[in-house]
Design an enzyme around this catalytic site. Sequence first.
Site, PDB file in Angstrom:
ATOM      1  CB  SER A 103      -0.943  -0.015   1.209  1.00 38.07           C
ATOM      2  OG  SER A 103      -0.227  -0.187   2.418  1.00 38.07           O
ATOM      3  CG  ASN A 104       3.574   2.511   3.106  1.00 37.79           C
ATOM      4  OD1 ASN A 104       3.546   3.666   3.491  1.00 37.79           O
ATOM      5  ND2 ASN A 104       3.175   1.500   3.864  1.00 37.79           N
ATOM      6  CE  LYS A 229       2.811  -5.060   6.807  1.00 39.06           C
ATOM      7  NZ  LYS A 229       2.934  -4.100   5.684  1.00 39.06           N
TER       8      LYS A 229
END
Length: 372
Positions: A103-104, A229
Amino acid sequence: MAPHNDSSSAETFTNGFNRMAFQPSGSSTLTVDDLTAELGSSYDSSSLDAPITHVKRPLGPGVYVPTMCFFDKETEDVDTATIARHAVRLARAGVTGLATQGSNGEAVHLTHSERQVVTATTRKALNEAGFSHMPIIVGCGAQSTREAILLCRQAWQAGGDYALVLPPSYYAPLFAPSSQTIFEFFNAVADASPIPVIIYNYPGAVNGMDMSSDIIVQLAQHPNIVGVKLTCGNTGKLNRVVAATRKLAKEYDAKKPDFLVLAGSADFSIQALAAGGHGILAGLANIAPKACIKTIELWNQGKHTEAQEMQEVVSQGDWTAIQGGVVGVKAGLEEWAGYGGYCRSPLPRPTPEQSKNWKNGFKDLIMLEKSL
């Protein structure tokens, strides 16, 4: 939607996808024609002509960074020079590994060709700067099993070492009961992927779907699923996964765990370590990699008071990052590091007032970072 219920069993790992088996060779070549068709006239492809050699890069405890994707401020073309410079900056700060296409990294704003360029650029930059040992995790989540497998294969071709995979969620109300569809999806992807898979549990990105520890532990028994994660922030879940997968290991080695369990945010770094976690994969490390690393080092050295004090600064900085999202993190980089630019449209460009607020929000963290 509500989280999936636990299930006591899963189907076999093959599940009919053997026909899609992929046997990687020792090297792959990304052709210029394959990668530049959709990248815009300003993209320089000369750096990606060389074949990529694949070597084994084991995962270990530490700080992993989901890197940003940078764009030309005028054309929004992929800015490979800044992508490479940022990757090397993080590596020199001492991080354990990098992740692209999260997403980053604005993966949802990129074409498949652009995704490959970002990963290949990152791999080449690391190799040339003396960090050829550093693993690259590549986001490969998709709504169909077929596309997720394709992304895993393209990640391998571009020099990626591991695939970070979200569960599909768009048609979740139609999924089979007891999480059977989720089991089948991950097992099929892991069967066909040329690189090992890391499960990505991030309810905020998948319609609230929150995989339980039972589901994760069961999936961990697949030989090509090697980690998770946890961006859900649930340290109890993290502890259960660590404990269960440690028992599954033939000879558990904390420095080289068979199944890596990472917190998905820097604001619970030491909480995750106290629960047995192996580190973080956190976007805040784009701005303050040394602070994230030092917090973990202090805890592992038994300096818990110092680690807690540093965690407080990191957590406050992470709150600014969480509130601003990828727009705020890029604005923080621009203000404090002199680069960052803007996100691709339709994400808005920050107003001067927003940039000022985010700069102030990161101030204490940046002062800590500069002191290290």
